[in-house]
Design a protein around this motif. Structure first.
Motif, PDB file in Angstrom:
ATOM      1  N   LEU A 127       0.830  -1.209   0.000  1.00  0.00           N
ATOM      2  CA  LEU A 127       0.000   0.000   0.000  1.00  0.00           C
ATOM      3  C   LEU A 127       0.863   1.257   0.000  1.00  0.00           C
ATOM      4  CD1 LEU A 127      -2.716   1.438   0.206  1.00  0.00           C
ATOM      5  CD2 LEU A 127      -2.618   1.119   2.694  1.00  0.00           C
ATOM      6  N   LEU A 128       1.895   1.301   0.853  1.00  0.00           N
ATOM      7  CA  LEU A 128       2.728   2.489   0.949  1.00  0.00           C
ATOM      8  C   LEU A 128       3.508   2.746  -0.334  1.00  0.00           C
ATOM      9  CD1 LEU A 128       4.108   2.150   4.605  1.00  0.00           C
ATOM     10  CD2 LEU A 128       2.399   3.764   3.762  1.00  0.00           C
ATOM     11  N   VAL A 129       4.148   1.699  -0.840  1.00  0.00           N
ATOM     12  CA  VAL A 129       5.001   1.881  -2.023  1.00  0.00           C
ATOM     13  C   VAL A 129       4.157   2.154  -3.261  1.00  0.00           C
ATOM     14  CG1 VAL A 129       6.710   0.791  -3.515  1.00  0.00           C
ATOM     15  CG2 VAL A 129       6.841   0.483  -1.039  1.00  0.00           C
ATOM     16  N   CYS A 130       3.124   1.349  -3.487  1.00  0.00           N
ATOM     17  CA  CYS A 130       2.290   1.565  -4.670  1.00  0.00           C
ATOM     18  C   CYS A 130       1.483   2.855  -4.559  1.00  0.00           C
ATOM     19  CB  CYS A 130       1.353   0.370  -4.887  1.00  0.00           C
ATOM     20  SG  CYS A 130       2.196  -1.101  -5.498  1.00  0.00           S
ATOM     21  N   GLY A 131       1.147   3.267  -3.332  1.00  0.00           N
ATOM     22  CA  GLY A 131       0.484   4.550  -3.169  1.00  0.00           C
ATOM     23  C   GLY A 131       1.382   5.694  -3.601  1.00  0.00           C
ATOM     24  N   GLY A 132       2.654   5.627  -3.201  1.00  0.00           N
ATOM     25  CA  GLY A 132       3.604   6.642  -3.659  1.00  0.00           C
ATOM     26  C   GLY A 132       3.786   6.613  -5.161  1.00  0.00           C
ATOM     27  N   LEU A 133       3.844   5.395  -5.722  1.00  0.00           N
ATOM     28  CA  LEU A 133       3.985   5.276  -7.175  1.00  0.00           C
ATOM     29  C   LEU A 133       2.751   5.830  -7.891  1.00  0.00           C
ATOM     30  CD1 LEU A 133       5.453   4.255  -9.699  1.00  0.00           C
ATOM     31  CD2 LEU A 133       4.456   1.988  -9.283  1.00  0.00           C
ATOM     32  N   LEU A 134       1.567   5.587  -7.338  1.00  0.00           N
ATOM     33  CA  LEU A 134       0.338   6.096  -7.955  1.00  0.00           C
ATOM     34  C   LEU A 134       0.348   7.620  -7.992  1.00  0.00           C
ATOM     35  CD1 LEU A 134      -2.485   5.533  -9.110  1.00  0.00           C
ATOM     36  CD2 LEU A 134      -3.346   5.557  -6.761  1.00  0.00           C
ATOM     37  N   ILE A 135       0.746   8.247  -6.894  1.00  0.00           N
ATOM     38  CA  ILE A 135       0.805   9.714  -6.861  1.00  0.00           C
ATOM     39  C   ILE A 135       1.817  10.228  -7.886  1.00  0.00           C
ATOM     40  CG2 ILE A 135       1.434  11.700  -5.439  1.00  0.00           C
ATOM     41  CD1 ILE A 135       0.372  10.119  -3.023  1.00  0.00           C
ATOM     42  N   ALA A 136       2.980   9.565  -7.951  1.00  0.00           N
ATOM     43  CA  ALA A 136       4.011   9.998  -8.902  1.00  0.00           C
ATOM     44  C   ALA A 136       3.521   9.865 -10.340  1.00  0.00           C
ATOM     45  CB  ALA A 136       5.284   9.178  -8.691  1.00  0.00           C
ATOM     46  N   LEU A 137       2.805   8.774 -10.642  1.00  0.00           N
ATOM     47  CA  LEU A 137       2.327   8.566 -12.010  1.00  0.00           C
ATOM     48  C   LEU A 137       1.200   9.534 -12.362  1.00  0.00           C
ATOM     49  CD1 LEU A 137       2.364   4.664 -12.412  1.00  0.00           C
ATOM     50  CD2 LEU A 137       4.016   6.339 -13.246  1.00  0.00           C
ATOM     51  N   VAL A 138       0.365   9.878 -11.377  1.00  0.00           N
ATOM     52  CA  VAL A 138      -0.686  10.870 -11.644  1.00  0.00           C
ATOM     53  C   VAL A 138      -0.053  12.219 -12.000  1.00  0.00           C
ATOM     54  CG1 VAL A 138      -2.504  12.241 -10.568  1.00  0.00           C
ATOM     55  CG2 VAL A 138      -2.487   9.771 -10.274  1.00  0.00           C
ATOM     56  N   LEU A 139       0.943  12.620 -11.236  1.00  0.00           N
ATOM     57  CA  LEU A 139       1.620  13.885 -11.526  1.00  0.00           C
ATOM     58  C   LEU A 139       2.339  13.822 -12.865  1.00  0.00           C
ATOM     59  CD1 LEU A 139       3.074  14.690  -7.990  1.00  0.00           C
ATOM     60  CD2 LEU A 139       1.043  15.659  -9.067  1.00  0.00           C
ATOM     61  N   ARG A 140       2.972  12.684 -13.128  1.00  0.00           N
ATOM     62  CA  ARG A 140       3.667  12.516 -14.405  1.00  0.00           C
ATOM     63  C   ARG A 140       2.677  12.551 -15.568  1.00  0.00           C
ATOM     64  NH1 ARG A 140       8.045  13.208 -17.521  1.00  0.00           N
ATOM     65  NH2 ARG A 140       8.323  11.525 -19.017  1.00  0.00           N
ATOM     66  N   ALA A 141       1.543  11.872 -15.407  1.00  0.00           N
ATOM     67  CA  ALA A 141       0.533  11.867 -16.464  1.00  0.00           C
ATOM     68  C   ALA A 141      -0.038  13.267 -16.683  1.00  0.00           C
ATOM     69  CB  ALA A 141      -0.586  10.894 -16.118  1.00  0.00           C
ATOM     70  N   GLY A 142      -0.209  14.022 -15.585  1.00  0.00           N
ATOM     71  CA  GLY A 142      -0.712  15.378 -15.737  1.00  0.00           C
ATOM     72  C   GLY A 142       0.209  16.254 -16.556  1.00  0.00           C
ATOM     73  N   VAL A 143       1.517  16.042 -16.438  1.00  0.00           N
ATOM     74  CA  VAL A 143       2.488  16.824 -17.202  1.00  0.00           C
ATOM     75  C   VAL A 143       2.549  16.356 -18.653  1.00  0.00           C
ATOM     76  CG1 VAL A 143       4.941  17.376 -17.423  1.00  0.00           C
ATOM     77  CG2 VAL A 143       3.860  17.380 -15.166  1.00  0.00           C
ATOM     78  N   VAL A 144       2.514  15.043 -18.859  1.00  0.00           N
ATOM     79  CA  VAL A 144       2.669  14.493 -20.209  1.00  0.00           C
ATOM     80  C   VAL A 144       1.407  14.688 -21.040  1.00  0.00           C
ATOM     81  CG1 VAL A 144       2.989  12.348 -21.506  1.00  0.00           C
ATOM     82  CG2 VAL A 144       4.433  12.829 -19.528  1.00  0.00           C
ATOM     83  N   LEU A 145       0.245  14.486 -20.427  1.00  0.00           N
ATOM     84  CA  LEU A 145      -1.003  14.405 -21.194  1.00  0.00           C
ATOM     85  C   LEU A 145      -1.754  15.731 -21.295  1.00  0.00           C
ATOM     86  CD1 LEU A 145      -2.289  10.982 -19.874  1.00  0.00           C
ATOM     87  CD2 LEU A 145      -0.934  11.463 -21.905  1.00  0.00           C
TER      88      LEU A 145
END
Length: 478
Positions: free
Chosen positions: A453-471
């Motif tokens: 939960l902790l690690v994938c939660g951090g990864l989910l937040i990072a990917l949301v921010l990354r997707a917001g910049v890319v898309l």
């Protein structure tokens, strides 16, 4: 011959030429109204005039302008720009929700085979072989998908089938070699080895059929194992029927492999371009992404190897992945829906800032819809497991949250991969998997679900921010 003997070469008299030129210009504006209204630059008008036979000399004589470009600039000023909207094009991302629902079932139904094979998966060597088979087959299937879709994207169906057939054979040989080596190092080659090889072989064959749109053949290949597993569980998992059910389960990978090879071999593909080294070299990010995604999904099994006290049964762990497998059908449909929505957004918005803001909310709503679908599938799977006497590995909010976050992470990774390739998510996903494994090895008493939960939660937040910049860039959606 002088200018005085050729009337056309005499200079225009200002008092007479201007009214005549105005009339002619008005006629010219009417004649080329469409050209002038749709032009974004006088050069377009100049090109259109020259295409109609206007030359610098005729423009000087007839209209009093020094050249075609000066006339084009005057017409551009006279006719207000009013570009016509292009005719609406069919949406290439419109798709049937039922087709993706079927594909979701095909992703998840193989999980019904694992309870039948529970005795095979309870041995000491079963878990490492399942982990090896899962990671290797996921990696190779991603590479196969890339090669097949790359050829189909170039309208080379024969080439795609040839690449898929040869790739399937090569990947199968590699898978058997790796699983066999793992079993030899463990000191035992038994039924668990056969099951692990069959699991990987089925995934490779199913990938080929998915890419080649052979879902009906996949249904036929799945039928023996899935029906046997469903009947076996419905009857209460009697040991007397386990042997026959295992035989039916073993038939599924064999049938699927046969259908995949047959579909890509007949009718015989015509002369197609041989597999190039550049194509093979381009598959490495997809191979890496498949291996890392499989590692994130199989983390409970990996934790069993690193911390034996966390073991809860390999068949149970595989059943826990059932809702995530089923949710891949919803993920495909939502990805098409997202791309269709951003396409409409491109047509409606005029400013880049407006598109960026609205596309962000569209991304968030798409992820929310995926999490909702996965949550419903998790609840349904838990009820189904309870009905047949098997409890998946979630009993509280922590387990639900860990599974949901993992699903959302994989969905966002797939979405980013669709727009910018797997290299955009490899560092993030690879770092998350390394963090999970390192955490468990450092703290052997840690809760596997809490770590996930902790690690994938951090990864989910990072990917949301990354997707917001890319898309948020319109060019990404064309």
């Amino acid at each position: 011959m002088s200018a005085g003997t050729v009337p056309e070469l005499e200079p225009l008299q200002p008092s007479l030429a201007r009214p005549v030129a105005e009339v002619q210009l008005a006629d010219l504006c009417e004649r080329f109204e469409s050209l002038c209204a749709n032009a974004v630059d006088p050069l377009e008008i100049a090109a259109g005039l020259e295409a109609e036979g206007f030359s610098d000399q005729s423009v000087r004589v007839g209209f009093g302008f020094p050249d075609v470009f000066a006339l084009a600039e005057d017409l551009h000023r006279r006719v207000p720009p009013s570009p016509a909207e292009p005719a609406p094009q069919p949406d290439p991302w419109r798709t049937s929700v039922w087709r993706h629902a079927l594909r979701g079932l095909l992703f998840g139904l193989p999980s019904l085979c694992y309870p039948v094979a529970a005795p095979l998966l309870s041995t000491v060597d079963a878990v490492p072989l399942l982990v090896v088979s899962t990671i290797v087959s996921w990696a190779l299937s991603q590479g196969l998908s890339y090669l097949g879709y790359a050829r189909l994207g170039n309208v080379d169906r024969d080439g795609a089938r040839r690449v898929l057939r040869l790739g399937l054979l090569g990947a199968l040989v590699l898978l058997l070699a790796v699983v066999g080596l793992g079993a030899a190092l463990a000191g035992r080659i038994g039924p668990a080895t056969v099951f692990a090889a069959g699991q990987g072989g089925y995934l490779l064959a199913a990938t080929v059929l998915f890419v080649d749109r052979g879902e009906r053949w996949l249904v036929a290949g799945l039928a023996p194992g899935v029906l046997a597993g469903a009947v076996f569980l419905a009857l209460g998992a009697p040991d007397g029927l386990r042997g026959g059910a295992l035989a039916a389960v073993a038939g599924t990978p064999l049938l699927t492999l046969g259908f995949a090879l047959g579909r890509t071999s007949w009718p015989a593909p015509k002369a197609a371009t041989a597999l190039r080294w550049t194509e093979l070299r381009a598959t490495w990010p997809y191979l890496a992404f498949g291996a890392i995604a499989a590692g994130l999904l199989a983390f409970p099994l990996i934790a069993m190897l690193l911390v034996p006290s966390t073991a809860g049964g390999a068949s149970n762990a595989m059943l826990a992945a059932l809702p995530l497998s089923l949710s891949m059908g919803a993920a495909e449909w939502l990805l098409h829906r997202y791309r269709s929505g951003t396409r409409r957004l491109l047509q409606r918005t005029r400013r880049v800032e407006d598109f960026a803001a609205r596309s962000w909310w569209q991304l968030v709503s798409t992820v929310a819809w995926y999490l909702l679908c996965t949550g419903v599938l998790m609840a349904a799977t838990r009820e189904l497991g309870a009905a047949v006497g098997i409890s998946p590995q979630w009993t509280g909010m922590l387990a639900y949250a860990a599974c949901l976050v993992l699903g959302g992470t994989l969905f966002l990774a797939l979405l980013l991969q669709a727009f910018s390739g797997p290299a955009a998510v490899l560092p993030w996903a690879g770092g998350a998997l390394a963090a999970e494994v390192g955490y468990v090895m450092f703290d052997r008493t840690a809760s596997v679900l809490r770590v996930q939960l902790l690690v994938c939660g951090g990864l989910l937040i990072a990917l949301v921010l990354r997707a917001g910049v890319v898309l948020d860039k319109p060019a990404r959606h064309r």
